[in-house]
Design a protein around this motif. Structure first.
Motif, PDB file in Angstrom:
ATOM      1  N   TRP A   1       0.835  -1.199   0.000  1.00 32.31           N
ATOM      2  CA  TRP A   1       0.000   0.000   0.000  1.00 32.31           C
ATOM      3  C   TRP A   1       0.873   1.253   0.000  1.00 32.31           C
ATOM      4  O   TRP A   1       0.607   2.198  -0.737  1.00 32.31           O
ATOM      5  CB  TRP A   1      -0.936  -0.032   1.214  1.00 32.31           C
ATOM      6  N   ASN A   2       1.920   1.257   0.817  1.00 28.58           N
ATOM      7  CA  ASN A   2       2.826   2.414   0.858  1.00 28.58           C
ATOM      8  C   ASN A   2       3.513   2.627  -0.483  1.00 28.58           C
ATOM      9  O   ASN A   2       3.654   3.772  -0.937  1.00 28.58           O
ATOM     10  CB  ASN A   2       3.856   2.249   1.973  1.00 28.58           C
ATOM     11  N   ARG A   3       3.945   1.540  -1.129  1.00 31.01           N
ATOM     12  CA  ARG A   3       4.575   1.669  -2.454  1.00 31.01           C
ATOM     13  C   ARG A   3       3.576   2.202  -3.476  1.00 31.01           C
ATOM     14  O   ARG A   3       3.906   3.079  -4.280  1.00 31.01           O
ATOM     15  CB  ARG A   3       5.130   0.324  -2.915  1.00 31.01           C
ATOM     16  N   ALA A   4       2.351   1.710  -3.433  1.00 32.04           N
ATOM     17  CA  ALA A   4       1.331   2.160  -4.380  1.00 32.04           C
ATOM     18  C   ALA A   4       0.994   3.633  -4.153  1.00 32.04           C
ATOM     19  O   ALA A   4       0.822   4.390  -5.112  1.00 32.04           O
ATOM     20  CB  ALA A   4       0.075   1.294  -4.255  1.00 32.04           C
ATOM     21  N   ARG A   5       0.897   4.057  -2.888  1.00 33.40           N
ATOM     22  CA  ARG A   5       0.609   5.456  -2.602  1.00 33.40           C
ATOM     23  C   ARG A   5       1.739   6.362  -3.091  1.00 33.40           C
ATOM     24  O   ARG A   5       1.489   7.440  -3.635  1.00 33.40           O
ATOM     25  CB  ARG A   5       0.397   5.669  -1.095  1.00 33.40           C
ATOM     26  N   ALA A   6       2.984   5.928  -2.927  1.00 30.03           N
ATOM     27  CA  ALA A   6       4.121   6.717  -3.400  1.00 30.03           C
ATOM     28  C   ALA A   6       4.080   6.820  -4.919  1.00 30.03           C
ATOM     29  O   ALA A   6       4.287   7.903  -5.492  1.00 30.03           O
ATOM     30  CB  ALA A   6       5.434   6.091  -2.931  1.00 30.03           C
ATOM     31  N   ARG A   7       3.798   5.722  -5.586  1.00 37.88           N
ATOM     32  CA  ARG A   7       3.721   5.714  -7.054  1.00 37.88           C
ATOM     33  C   ARG A   7       2.569   6.589  -7.526  1.00 37.88           C
ATOM     34  O   ARG A   7       2.698   7.339  -8.500  1.00 37.88           O
ATOM     35  CB  ARG A   7       3.563   4.273  -7.558  1.00 37.88           C
ATOM     36  N   LEU A   8       1.448   6.514  -6.833  1.00 42.34           N
ATOM     37  CA  LEU A   8       0.303   7.355  -7.179  1.00 42.34           C
ATOM     38  C   LEU A   8       0.664   8.823  -7.061  1.00 42.34           C
ATOM     39  O   LEU A   8       0.339   9.631  -7.938  1.00 42.34           O
ATOM     40  CB  LEU A   8      -0.890   7.021  -6.277  1.00 42.34           C
TER      41      LEU A   8
ATOM     42  N   GLU B   1       0.523  11.411 -10.110  1.00 42.11           N
ATOM     43  CA  GLU B   1      -0.327  12.601 -10.054  1.00 42.11           C
ATOM     44  C   GLU B   1       0.496  13.865 -10.275  1.00 42.11           C
ATOM     45  O   GLU B   1       0.035  14.796 -10.961  1.00 42.11           O
ATOM     46  CB  GLU B   1      -1.061  12.657  -8.707  1.00 42.11           C
ATOM     47  N   ALA B   2       1.696  13.907  -9.733  1.00 45.33           N
ATOM     48  CA  ALA B   2       2.563  15.068  -9.945  1.00 45.33           C
ATOM     49  C   ALA B   2       2.939  15.184 -11.427  1.00 45.33           C
ATOM     50  O   ALA B   2       2.926  16.287 -12.000  1.00 45.33           O
ATOM     51  CB  ALA B   2       3.814  14.967  -9.078  1.00 45.33           C
ATOM     52  N   LEU B   3       3.254  14.061 -12.042  1.00 44.20           N
ATOM     53  CA  LEU B   3       3.579  14.061 -13.476  1.00 44.20           C
ATOM     54  C   LEU B   3       2.375  14.501 -14.289  1.00 44.20           C
ATOM     55  O   LEU B   3       2.491  15.331 -15.202  1.00 44.20           O
ATOM     56  CB  LEU B   3       4.040  12.657 -13.904  1.00 44.20           C
ATOM     57  N   ARG B   4       1.200  13.980 -13.963  1.00 47.69           N
ATOM     58  CA  ARG B   4      -0.026  14.360 -14.673  1.00 47.69           C
ATOM     59  C   ARG B   4      -0.264  15.858 -14.563  1.00 47.69           C
ATOM     60  O   ARG B   4      -0.567  16.526 -15.555  1.00 47.69           O
ATOM     61  CB  ARG B   4      -1.206  13.604 -14.068  1.00 47.69           C
ATOM     62  N   ASP B   5      -0.106  16.401 -13.361  1.00 51.05           N
ATOM     63  CA  ASP B   5      -0.334  17.833 -13.158  1.00 51.05           C
ATOM     64  C   ASP B   5       0.668  18.669 -13.943  1.00 51.05           C
ATOM     65  O   ASP B   5       0.303  19.679 -14.555  1.00 51.05           O
ATOM     66  CB  ASP B   5      -0.267  18.173 -11.671  1.00 51.05           C
ATOM     67  N   ALA B   6       1.924  18.252 -13.951  1.00 47.23           N
ATOM     68  CA  ALA B   6       2.951  18.994 -14.700  1.00 47.23           C
ATOM     69  C   ALA B   6       2.668  18.937 -16.197  1.00 47.23           C
ATOM     70  O   ALA B   6       2.757  19.967 -16.892  1.00 47.23           O
ATOM     71  CB  ALA B   6       4.335  18.425 -14.397  1.00 47.23           C
ATOM     72  N   LEU B   7       2.302  17.776 -16.694  1.00 46.66           N
ATOM     73  CA  LEU B   7       1.990  17.655 -18.123  1.00 46.66           C
ATOM     74  C   LEU B   7       0.726  18.432 -18.472  1.00 46.66           C
ATOM     75  O   LEU B   7       0.647  19.049 -19.545  1.00 46.66           O
ATOM     76  CB  LEU B   7       1.831  16.180 -18.507  1.00 46.66           C
ATOM     77  N   GLY B   8      -0.232  18.436 -17.571  1.00 45.90           N
ATOM     78  CA  GLY B   8      -1.452  19.214 -17.803  1.00 45.90           C
ATOM     79  C   GLY B   8      -1.162  20.700 -17.876  1.00 45.90           C
ATOM     80  O   GLY B   8      -1.738  21.412 -18.704  1.00 45.90           O
ATOM     81  N   GLN B   9      -0.266  21.158 -17.033  1.00 43.56           N
ATOM     82  CA  GLN B   9       0.114  22.573 -17.055  1.00 43.56           C
ATOM     83  C   GLN B   9       0.831  22.909 -18.357  1.00 43.56           C
ATOM     84  O   GLN B   9       0.562  23.943 -18.978  1.00 43.56           O
ATOM     85  CB  GLN B   9       0.995  22.902 -15.852  1.00 43.56           C
ATOM     86  N   GLU B  10       1.753  22.030 -18.786  1.00 40.19           N
ATOM     87  CA  GLU B  10       2.446  22.258 -20.066  1.00 40.19           C
ATOM     88  C   GLU B  10       1.458  22.275 -21.219  1.00 40.19           C
ATOM     89  O   GLU B  10       1.561  23.113 -22.127  1.00 40.19           O
ATOM     90  CB  GLU B  10       3.493  21.171 -20.306  1.00 40.19           C
ATOM     91  N   LEU B  11       0.494  21.360 -21.190  1.00 38.64           N
ATOM     92  CA  LEU B  11      -0.516  21.303 -22.248  1.00 38.64           C
ATOM     93  C   LEU B  11      -1.344  22.584 -22.270  1.00 38.64           C
ATOM     94  O   LEU B  11      -1.613  23.143 -23.346  1.00 38.64           O
ATOM     95  CB  LEU B  11      -1.417  20.083 -22.021  1.00 38.64           C
ATOM     96  N   ALA B  12      -1.725  23.072 -21.109  1.00 44.23           N
ATOM     97  CA  ALA B  12      -2.496  24.318 -21.033  1.00 44.23           C
ATOM     98  C   ALA B  12      -1.683  25.484 -21.574  1.00 44.23           C
ATOM     99  O   ALA B  12      -2.220  26.351 -22.292  1.00 44.23           O
ATOM    100  CB  ALA B  12      -2.918  24.584 -19.588  1.00 44.23           C
ATOM    101  N   GLU B  13      -0.388  25.524 -21.268  1.00 49.42           N
ATOM    102  CA  GLU B  13       0.472  26.594 -21.773  1.00 49.42           C
ATOM    103  C   GLU B  13       0.588  26.519 -23.294  1.00 49.42           C
ATOM    104  O   GLU B  13       0.562  27.550 -23.977  1.00 49.42           O
ATOM    105  CB  GLU B  13       1.848  26.520 -21.123  1.00 49.42           C
ATOM    106  N   LEU B  14       0.707  25.305 -23.833  1.00 52.29           N
ATOM    107  CA  LEU B  14       0.767  25.140 -25.291  1.00 52.29           C
ATOM    108  C   LEU B  14      -0.528  25.590 -25.945  1.00 52.29           C
ATOM    109  O   LEU B  14      -0.518  26.253 -26.991  1.00 52.29           O
ATOM    110  CB  LEU B  14       1.059  23.687 -25.661  1.00 52.29           C
ATOM    111  N   GLU B  15      -1.652  25.235 -25.338  1.00 56.69           N
ATOM    112  CA  GLU B  15      -2.944  25.630 -25.903  1.00 56.69           C
ATOM    113  C   GLU B  15      -3.105  27.148 -25.869  1.00 56.69           C
ATOM    114  O   GLU B  15      -3.619  27.749 -26.815  1.00 56.69           O
ATOM    115  CB  GLU B  15      -4.084  24.953 -25.140  1.00 56.69           C
ATOM    116  N   THR B  16      -2.628  27.773 -24.790  1.00 54.32           N
ATOM    117  CA  THR B  16      -2.687  29.231 -24.681  1.00 54.32           C
ATOM    118  C   THR B  16      -1.804  29.867 -25.746  1.00 54.32           C
ATOM    119  O   THR B  16      -2.211  30.824 -26.418  1.00 54.32           O
ATOM    120  CB  THR B  16      -2.239  29.686 -23.276  1.00 54.32           C
ATOM    121  N   ALA B  17      -0.613  29.315 -25.927  1.00 56.21           N
ATOM    122  CA  ALA B  17       0.303  29.846 -26.950  1.00 56.21           C
ATOM    123  C   ALA B  17      -0.277  29.645 -28.338  1.00 56.21           C
ATOM    124  O   ALA B  17      -0.198  30.543 -29.184  1.00 56.21           O
ATOM    125  CB  ALA B  17       1.659  29.165 -26.834  1.00 56.21           C
TER     126      ALA B  17
END
Length: 88
Positions: A47-54, A58-74
């Motif tokens: 469970w601890n390993r899965a929570r760390a991976r999650l 989630e951090a990667l998803r958020d960073a990629l989402g932010q990059e995608l939003a910046e690209l769409e704005t540009a």
């Protein structure tokens, strides 16, 4: 001469058999408890390993989402400039 009480000997034997049966049952349940404890420890580690991976995903998803939003704005800004320039 040895005085034996047949009723007393029978009761003592029954008591001894019950004691051994209870001892054996307790030993079995103790072993089951130890197995369950080990399983719980393995489950907690997984469970601890899965929570760390999650958290990492989630951090990667958020960073990629932010990059995608910046690209769409540009892209939308560039499209707006292009339409203004072609209208002129």
């Amino acid at each position: 001469m040895i005085n034996r009480n047949p009723d007393g000997d029978g009761a003592a034997e029954r008591l001894e058999r019950r004691w051994f049966a209870a001892f054996k049952a307790a030993s079995g349940v103790r072993a089951e408890c130890e197995e369950l404890l080990e399983a719980m420890e393995r489950t907690e580690q997984a469970w601890n390993r899965a929570r760390a991976r999650l958290s990492e995903l989630e951090a990667l998803r958020d960073a990629l989402g932010q990059e995608l939003a910046e690209l769409e704005t540009a892209d939308s800004s560039a499209a707006s400039r292009a339409s203004v320039m072609s209208a002129a």
